[in-house]
Enzyme design. Structure first.
Site, mmCIF file in Angstrom:
data_model
loop_
_atom_site.group_PDB
_atom_site.id
_atom_site.type_symbol
_atom_site.label_atom_id
_atom_site.label_comp_id
_atom_site.label_asym_id
_atom_site.label_seq_id
_atom_site.Cartn_x
_atom_site.Cartn_y
_atom_site.Cartn_z
ATOM 1 N N ARG A 140 -19.954 6.539 89.618
ATOM 2 C CA ARG A 140 -20.350 7.107 88.320
ATOM 3 C C ARG A 140 -21.857 7.040 88.217
ATOM 4 O O ARG A 140 -22.414 6.128 87.606
ATOM 5 C CB ARG A 140 -19.653 6.337 87.193
ATOM 6 C CG ARG A 140 -18.166 6.672 87.096
ATOM 7 C CD ARG A 140 -17.403 5.663 86.275
ATOM 8 N NE ARG A 140 -17.323 4.375 86.964
ATOM 9 C CZ ARG A 140 -16.678 3.316 86.505
ATOM 10 N NH1 ARG A 140 -16.054 3.379 85.352
ATOM 11 N NH2 ARG A 140 -16.663 2.193 87.195
ATOM 12 N N ASP B 3 -25.742 7.481 87.317
ATOM 13 C CA ASP B 3 -26.478 7.546 86.048
ATOM 14 C C ASP B 3 -27.164 8.900 85.867
ATOM 15 O O ASP B 3 -27.326 9.654 86.824
ATOM 16 C CB ASP B 3 -27.588 6.479 86.024
ATOM 17 C CG ASP B 3 -27.056 5.059 86.115
ATOM 18 O OD1 ASP B 3 -25.914 4.825 85.700
ATOM 19 O OD2 ASP B 3 -27.808 4.194 86.617
ATOM 20 N N TYR C 11 -25.975 4.218 99.281
ATOM 21 C CA TYR C 11 -26.994 4.819 98.420
ATOM 22 C C TYR C 11 -28.343 4.811 99.140
ATOM 23 O O TYR C 11 -28.628 3.913 99.941
ATOM 24 C CB TYR C 11 -27.144 4.035 97.110
ATOM 25 C CG TYR C 11 -26.086 4.342 96.077
ATOM 26 C CD1 TYR C 11 -26.247 5.408 95.193
ATOM 27 C CD2 TYR C 11 -24.935 3.573 95.970
ATOM 28 C CE1 TYR C 11 -25.291 5.690 94.230
ATOM 29 C CE2 TYR C 11 -23.969 3.851 95.010
ATOM 30 C CZ TYR C 11 -24.153 4.912 94.146
ATOM 31 O OH TYR C 11 -23.205 5.195 93.190
ATOM 32 N N ARG D 154 -30.520 0.268 91.358
ATOM 33 C CA ARG D 154 -31.820 0.434 90.719
ATOM 34 C C ARG D 154 -32.488 -0.912 90.408
ATOM 35 O O ARG D 154 -33.706 -1.052 90.503
ATOM 36 C CB ARG D 154 -31.671 1.276 89.451
ATOM 37 C CG ARG D 154 -31.275 2.728 89.759
ATOM 38 C CD ARG D 154 -30.834 3.473 88.521
ATOM 39 N NE ARG D 154 -31.857 3.409 87.491
ATOM 40 C CZ ARG D 154 -31.653 3.759 86.215
ATOM 41 N NH1 ARG D 154 -30.446 4.194 85.830
ATOM 42 N NH2 ARG D 154 -32.622 3.689 85.347
#
Lengths: 244, 244
Positions: free
Chosen positions: B50, B52, B110, B197
């Site tokens: 999901r 951002d 990622y 992040r």
């Protein structure tokens, strides 16, 4: 008076090209407006390459003459404060007064990026030309020797150009593959209007077996735009560097 | 009923993230609307990650169950006809009925892209985090061994998360330099909200000498978000791949 040379990066997607036009956003217009914010004087800013709408630049070069006392290196950060996010001045420096961004340029290098991926690109949709038919890069490489050197490029010139001299010298033309990406670089002393895009469109027709590599001399000799291939779209094209 | 697995590329700039939200454009919302155009049935489409708002995906994975007779491979071109230009289905295929894009995922990878260029980026303004202070990649590499393996990542979890299990196993973390670009890849079995992040923000603080590489175990042990560094902005982050 000082003559200032600017190195400029921009994404061309939102602009009607480099050159100032009434009532349309242009890169030159944005630079001249930013310059006005600083000096409060309207001054023309000259670009090395008058890139078409949608064409990008990693290192466009621009120049202007100003009586403003701002030190040459400070023009870059000062202009960047007034420029939109898709345009940035990478460097500003003082150059001799006879420097002219366009007329002093010895060579310009353009890069054209073509995606051969099966699917249309999402992330790079404004940054590559998506060609969805099979391309043989070896055929494109065979066509290169016919284009390099000094030729009359009338057959590769777009409409409504004011130029009378159509002789250009291509000093380097290379084709590189990077995964599904085909990257073509062209270095020349000068370029006619839409010349890179018409060369790319023609080379892609060679790569997909619609034309032979050896058709290139015939196309050049025709001196007729209809002899060459389609004009490749602007959004795969980047002004890479200008040499002085 | 068939279970269809989609591989999805998107630029996240225009979206309020992956997850469906009322009155805001989301990637999931666009996919569900496109699916509805084809089948005229409202069906939930599940995403592996999901992401951002502003986060991109090269290969997000999504799945849905449908009674529609369209052959599995045809869902990709059919959905692409209704999707906006910044979202594309790269592949569609039938998978066993117990396949669930999120719960079946073994690992996700990622990638985070940081520009260390002196100037803000114009062409890549929505695609990299521009860090304008000096970074020592060697210091970031020293911190890696403290993060890999299985840990409680509570200190790296964003606010308002519903998760109770904060144990994650980072199986790979790499730092690569490509010119002025710093590329950090993180592979793990699962990620908490904003975990990548927050890890990136903390690693950048290590790289700019604000923290020591050996501070990482203390940060993990604190199990407190305030112990870690700032949350890196979303636009440098890409969901690269999901492994099943």
């Amino acid at each position: 008076m000082a003559t200032i040379k600017l190195t400029v990066e921009y994404e061309g997607t939102a602009y009607a090209g480099w050159q100032q036009q009434p009532n349309r956003p242009t890169v030159q217009g944005q630079l001249e407006t930013a310059q006005f914010q600083i000096s409060r004087q309207r001054i023309a800013i000259i670009g090395a390459g008058r890139t078409d709408a949608g064409v990008h630049a990693w290192e466009q070069v621009a120049s202007f003459r100003t009586p403003h006392p701002l030190s040459p290196q400070k023009w870059a950060p000062a202009l960047n404060r007034y420029l939109p996010r898709d345009i940035v001045i990478l460097q500003s420096e003082q150059v001799p007064d006879d420097f002219h961004a366009r007329y002093s340029a010895r060579k310009k290098i353009y890069e054209y990026r073509i995606s051969l991926h099966r699917n249309r690109p999402a992330l790079d949709r404004n940054r590559v030309w998506h060609v969805h038919y099979p391309i043989d890069p070896a055929r494109i490489r065979e066509a290169i020797p016919w284009l390099t050197g000094t030729h009359d490029f009338t057959s590769f010139e777009g409409p409504r150009s004011g130029t009378t001299n159509r002789m250009c010298t291509i000093s380097n033309l290379s084709v590189n593959e990077d995964g599904n990406l085909l990257i073509i670089r062209i270095e020349a002393d000068r370029f006619l209007k839409q010349m890179v895009r018409t060369i790319i469109g023609t080379l892609i027709e060679v790569g997909r077996q619609r034309r032979d590599p050896s058709d290139l001399p015939t196309i050049l000799e025709a001196k007729d735009r209809r002899a060459a291939g389609e004009t490749a779209p602007p959004h795969g094209l980047y002004l890479l560097r200008v040499l002085y």
